[in-house]
Design a protein around this motif. Structure first.
Motif, PDB file in Angstrom:
ATOM      1  N   GLN B   2     -10.301   0.573   2.774  1.00 54.05           N
ATOM      2  CA  GLN B   2      -9.050  -0.134   3.233  1.00 54.05           C
ATOM      3  C   GLN B   2      -8.126  -0.634   2.142  1.00 54.05           C
ATOM      4  O   GLN B   2      -8.847  -1.156   1.103  1.00 54.05           O
ATOM      5  CB  GLN B   2      -9.521  -1.007   4.164  1.00 54.05           C
ATOM      6  CG  GLN B   2     -10.059  -0.643   5.398  1.00 54.05           C
ATOM      7  CD  GLN B   2      -8.577  -0.447   6.424  1.00 54.05           C
ATOM      8  OE1 GLN B   2      -7.808  -1.212   6.341  1.00 54.05           O
ATOM      9  NE2 GLN B   2      -8.910   0.463   7.179  1.00 54.05           N
ATOM     10  N   PHE B   6      -1.410  -1.951   2.455  1.00 53.04           N
ATOM     11  CA  PHE B   6      -0.353  -0.904   3.219  1.00 53.04           C
ATOM     12  C   PHE B   6      -0.046  -1.253   4.666  1.00 53.04           C
ATOM     13  O   PHE B   6      -0.860  -1.647   5.286  1.00 53.04           O
ATOM     14  CB  PHE B   6      -1.509   0.574   3.319  1.00 53.04           C
ATOM     15  CG  PHE B   6      -1.640   1.240   2.145  1.00 53.04           C
ATOM     16  CD1 PHE B   6      -2.756   2.043   2.154  1.00 53.04           C
ATOM     17  CD2 PHE B   6      -0.662   1.327   1.249  1.00 53.04           C
ATOM     18  CE1 PHE B   6      -3.091   2.679   0.763  1.00 53.04           C
ATOM     19  CE2 PHE B   6      -0.922   2.076  -0.178  1.00 53.04           C
ATOM     20  CZ  PHE B   6      -1.981   2.510  -0.230  1.00 53.04           C
ATOM     21  N   THR B   7       1.359  -0.760   4.706  1.00 49.74           N
ATOM     22  CA  THR B   7       1.771  -1.061   6.187  1.00 49.74           C
ATOM     23  C   THR B   7       1.623  -0.005   7.079  1.00 49.74           C
ATOM     24  O   THR B   7       1.455   1.073   6.276  1.00 49.74           O
ATOM     25  CB  THR B   7       3.240  -1.351   6.090  1.00 49.74           C
ATOM     26  OG1 THR B   7       3.849  -0.184   5.525  1.00 49.74           O
ATOM     27  CG2 THR B   7       3.578  -2.970   5.029  1.00 49.74           C
ATOM     28  N   LYS B   8       1.600  -0.260   8.370  1.00 51.24           N
ATOM     29  CA  LYS B   8       1.420   1.040   9.304  1.00 51.24           C
ATOM     30  C   LYS B   8       2.380   2.091   8.700  1.00 51.24           C
ATOM     31  O   LYS B   8       2.358   3.153   8.746  1.00 51.24           O
ATOM     32  CB  LYS B   8       1.760   0.584  10.621  1.00 51.24           C
ATOM     33  CG  LYS B   8       0.437  -0.253  11.268  1.00 51.24           C
ATOM     34  CD  LYS B   8       0.730  -0.274  12.709  1.00 51.24           C
ATOM     35  CE  LYS B   8       1.787  -1.302  12.866  1.00 51.24           C
ATOM     36  NZ  LYS B   8       1.112  -2.772  12.575  1.00 51.24           N
ATOM     37  N   HIS B   9       3.639   1.596   8.500  1.00 51.75           N
ATOM     38  CA  HIS B   9       4.698   2.575   8.075  1.00 51.75           C
ATOM     39  C   HIS B   9       4.357   3.406   6.949  1.00 51.75           C
ATOM     40  O   HIS B   9       4.511   4.773   6.957  1.00 51.75           O
ATOM     41  CB  HIS B   9       5.988   1.908   7.619  1.00 51.75           C
ATOM     42  CG  HIS B   9       6.980   2.378   6.911  1.00 51.75           C
ATOM     43  ND1 HIS B   9       7.985   3.401   7.381  1.00 51.75           N
ATOM     44  CD2 HIS B   9       7.253   2.437   5.305  1.00 51.75           C
ATOM     45  CE1 HIS B   9       8.586   3.677   6.354  1.00 51.75           C
ATOM     46  NE2 HIS B   9       8.243   3.324   5.431  1.00 51.75           N
ATOM     47  N   ARG B  11       1.390   4.275   5.834  1.00 52.32           N
ATOM     48  CA  ARG B  11      -0.002   5.002   6.238  1.00 52.32           C
ATOM     49  C   ARG B  11       0.726   6.065   7.101  1.00 52.32           C
ATOM     50  O   ARG B  11      -0.070   7.419   6.700  1.00 52.32           O
ATOM     51  CB  ARG B  11      -0.890   4.307   7.242  1.00 52.32           C
ATOM     52  CG  ARG B  11      -1.485   3.288   6.269  1.00 52.32           C
ATOM     53  CD  ARG B  11      -2.044   1.995   7.163  1.00 52.32           C
ATOM     54  NE  ARG B  11      -3.038   2.620   8.175  1.00 52.32           N
ATOM     55  CZ  ARG B  11      -4.301   2.407   8.049  1.00 52.32           C
ATOM     56  NH1 ARG B  11      -4.879   2.100   6.778  1.00 52.32           N
ATOM     57  NH2 ARG B  11      -5.199   2.921   8.969  1.00 52.32           N
ATOM     58  N   VAL B  12       1.711   6.293   8.036  1.00 54.92           N
ATOM     59  CA  VAL B  12       2.107   7.355   8.302  1.00 54.92           C
ATOM     60  C   VAL B  12       2.711   8.402   7.604  1.00 54.92           C
ATOM     61  O   VAL B  12       2.466   9.348   7.466  1.00 54.92           O
ATOM     62  CB  VAL B  12       3.140   6.851   9.517  1.00 54.92           C
ATOM     63  CG1 VAL B  12       3.888   8.177  10.073  1.00 54.92           C
ATOM     64  CG2 VAL B  12       2.459   6.208  10.934  1.00 54.92           C
ATOM     65  N   ASP B  13       3.564   7.836   6.557  1.00 50.12           N
ATOM     66  CA  ASP B  13       4.132   8.504   5.459  1.00 50.12           C
ATOM     67  C   ASP B  13       2.903   9.309   4.785  1.00 50.12           C
ATOM     68  O   ASP B  13       3.219  10.468   4.330  1.00 50.12           O
ATOM     69  CB  ASP B  13       4.927   7.825   4.621  1.00 50.12           C
ATOM     70  CG  ASP B  13       6.461   7.615   5.072  1.00 50.12           C
ATOM     71  OD1 ASP B  13       7.090   6.705   4.652  1.00 50.12           O
ATOM     72  OD2 ASP B  13       6.713   8.327   6.058  1.00 50.12           O
ATOM     73  N   ARG B  14       1.859   8.646   4.203  1.00 50.02           N
ATOM     74  CA  ARG B  14       0.992   9.216   3.660  1.00 50.02           C
ATOM     75  C   ARG B  14       0.171  10.525   4.547  1.00 50.02           C
ATOM     76  O   ARG B  14      -0.102  11.380   3.821  1.00 50.02           O
ATOM     77  CB  ARG B  14       0.068   7.906   3.055  1.00 50.02           C
ATOM     78  CG  ARG B  14       0.405   7.351   1.931  1.00 50.02           C
ATOM     79  CD  ARG B  14      -0.515   6.099   1.843  1.00 50.02           C
ATOM     80  NE  ARG B  14       0.387   4.998   0.904  1.00 50.02           N
ATOM     81  CZ  ARG B  14       0.637   5.121  -0.239  1.00 50.02           C
ATOM     82  NH1 ARG B  14       0.207   6.267  -1.154  1.00 50.02           N
ATOM     83  NH2 ARG B  14       1.409   4.245  -1.097  1.00 50.02           N
ATOM     84  N   LEU B  15       0.101  10.175   5.645  1.00 49.71           N
ATOM     85  CA  LEU B  15      -0.544  11.137   6.611  1.00 49.71           C
ATOM     86  C   LEU B  15       0.228  12.196   6.385  1.00 49.71           C
ATOM     87  O   LEU B  15      -0.291  13.425   6.316  1.00 49.71           O
ATOM     88  CB  LEU B  15      -0.840  10.469   8.126  1.00 49.71           C
ATOM     89  CG  LEU B  15      -1.618  11.277   8.883  1.00 49.71           C
ATOM     90  CD1 LEU B  15      -2.918  12.038   8.545  1.00 49.71           C
ATOM     91  CD2 LEU B  15      -1.565  10.759  10.234  1.00 49.71           C
ATOM     92  N   PHE B  16       1.507  12.235   6.890  1.00 48.96           N
ATOM     93  CA  PHE B  16       2.407  13.411   6.805  1.00 48.96           C
ATOM     94  C   PHE B  16       2.492  14.087   5.529  1.00 48.96           C
ATOM     95  O   PHE B  16       2.318  15.102   5.402  1.00 48.96           O
ATOM     96  CB  PHE B  16       3.592  13.081   7.057  1.00 48.96           C
ATOM     97  CG  PHE B  16       4.015  13.069   8.627  1.00 48.96           C
ATOM     98  CD1 PHE B  16       3.534  11.812   9.368  1.00 48.96           C
ATOM     99  CD2 PHE B  16       4.300  14.060   9.416  1.00 48.96           C
ATOM    100  CE1 PHE B  16       3.983  12.007  10.944  1.00 48.96           C
ATOM    101  CE2 PHE B  16       4.393  13.951  10.815  1.00 48.96           C
ATOM    102  CZ  PHE B  16       4.322  13.086  11.662  1.00 48.96           C
ATOM    103  N   ASP B  17       2.450  13.153   4.186  1.00 44.19           N
ATOM    104  CA  ASP B  17       2.193  13.858   2.993  1.00 44.19           C
ATOM    105  C   ASP B  17       1.164  14.632   2.826  1.00 44.19           C
ATOM    106  O   ASP B  17       1.217  15.777   2.255  1.00 44.19           O
ATOM    107  CB  ASP B  17       2.793  13.021   2.082  1.00 44.19           C
ATOM    108  CG  ASP B  17       3.854  12.276   2.029  1.00 44.19           C
ATOM    109  OD1 ASP B  17       4.190  11.249   1.139  1.00 44.19           O
ATOM    110  OD2 ASP B  17       4.903  13.227   2.340  1.00 44.19           O
ATOM    111  N   ALA B  18       0.085  13.948   3.029  1.00 42.90           N
ATOM    112  CA  ALA B  18      -1.163  14.522   3.098  1.00 42.90           C
ATOM    113  C   ALA B  18      -1.107  16.140   3.898  1.00 42.90           C
ATOM    114  O   ALA B  18      -1.709  17.147   3.407  1.00 42.90           O
ATOM    115  CB  ALA B  18      -2.264  13.838   3.307  1.00 42.90           C
TER     116      ALA B  18
END
Lengths: 197, 146
Positions: B2, B6-9, B11-18
């Motif tokens: 954790q 990190f904001t939720k915003h 985290r979503v960006d990082r998920l899509f990048d991954a």
């Protein structure tokens, strides 16, 4: 206008191999921005193909310039510099209009006691309550739990690691596995999350 | 794992990048994902190749046109400089163009008294001007060789 050297460099790119990944990347990016900007809709008929077409056209006409000496990785350049810029412009400009509409009136339709300009200048992600983002992450985790029934819950751990900014190698090191295991898990994760992408 | 900053915003960006990391390194998987979403990869490729061919042709034409324009402007400047050294520029131009069978232009040149050299050149189209430019080059070469 494009110069002859840049045209030559663009012509040398393996376009036949690039189109499918470019389209897939853009399609995912549009979905990502739909989550970030939930109250924004693209103009009718606008899709990933139109964005990719616009990106390629902007390079061949010279409207956008590729400095291939400074940015030799063309795939990285066209995705992160060109396509992202186009998609951002599509969403962000509409977003500012929506912010004004939201804050000028309260729930009863009365004029809100706020300075619209100050709020517009603030980070949009914090202005709008990102319910869609929260829901998206919850649905993501639900799909992973449904798919990954193993005791070690590797998929969830890899997902959390990447979500928190770690690279595959770092996640592998933390979990005590080979990086190929993490890469294979990421592949299964992409398949698992396909309904959301 | 954790990170409180990190904001939720993000985290979503990082998920899509991954998730999109493998898009280019595993084209077969990218293709399969597109098909699963109901798209036709072959149609996408066909459309894209036609677009690139059209754009490449357009860019080549624009570059060639620009080169011609630049050559035309250089030619005009050279010819102007040369005309300033000639006693009868109208006769000179008329003779040159007559060698190419451009008798019609001789008619125009009958009414050129009082026109400046620039105005004379403006009466001549690009193709003829470039011919004159080439002739000047030939003249210069033969002067050098004498």
């Amino acid at each position: 206008m494009i110069d002859s050297n840049t045209l030559e460099k663009l012509s040398e790119q393996p376009w036949e191999e690039l189109f499918v990944p470019l389209y897939e990347y853009t399609d995912a990016l549009l979905k990502r921005y739909n989550i970030r900007f939930p109250n924004t809709a693209l103009p009718k008929g606008y899709d990933a193909q139109m964005v990719v077409d616009e990106a390629i056209e902007s390079l061949f006409t010279g409207r956008r310039t590729w400095d291939y000496d400074k940015k030799p990785d063309f795939k990285l350049f066209i995705t992160t510099q060109v396509i992202r810029s186009i998609v951002w412009n599509l969403f962000a400009s509409k977003e500012s209009v929506l912010v004004k509409e939201l804050i000028l009136q309260d729930e009863d339709g009365e004029d809100a006691d706020v300075n619209p300009l100050e709020l517009i200048l603030a980070d949009r992600a914090y202005i709008l309550e990102n319910i869609h983002e929260k829901e998206f992450l919850e649905r993501t985790e639900q799909l992973i739990r449904q798919r990954d029934k193993s005791p070690e819950q590797l998929m969830m751990k890899v997902y959390e690691g990447r979500l928190n900014g770690m690279k595959n190698k770092q996640v592998a090191h933390l979990l005590g596995v080979d990086v190929s295991v993490v890469e294979a898990t990421m592949k299964r994760l992409r398949t698992t999350l396909l309904p959301l992408l | 794992m954790q990170n409180k900053n990190f904001t939720k915003h993000n985290r979503v960006d990082r998920l899509f990048d991954a998730l999109s990391e493998q898009t280019f390194s595993d084209p077969a998987e990218a293709r399969a994902r597109l098909e699963a979403k109901g798209h036709d990869p072959d149609a996408i490729i066909s459309h894209g190749m036609k677009l690139v061919e059209r754009l490449r042709g357009g860019a080549e034409f624009a570059i060639a046109k620009q080169r011609t324009l630049q050559r035309y402007q250089r030619a005009k400047q050279r010819i102007l400089e040369r005309l300033n050294t000639i006693d009868d520029p109208v006769a000179y131009l008329t003779n040159l163009l007559a060698q190419r069978g451009q008798t019609a232009l001789q008619v125009n040149f009958r009414n050129v008294n009082g026109l400046s050299h620039q105005e004379l050149l403006d009466m001549i189209d690009e193709v003829e001007l470039l011919y004159i430019f080439d002739e000047l080059d030939n003249d210069s070469s033969s002067e050098i060789n004498e």
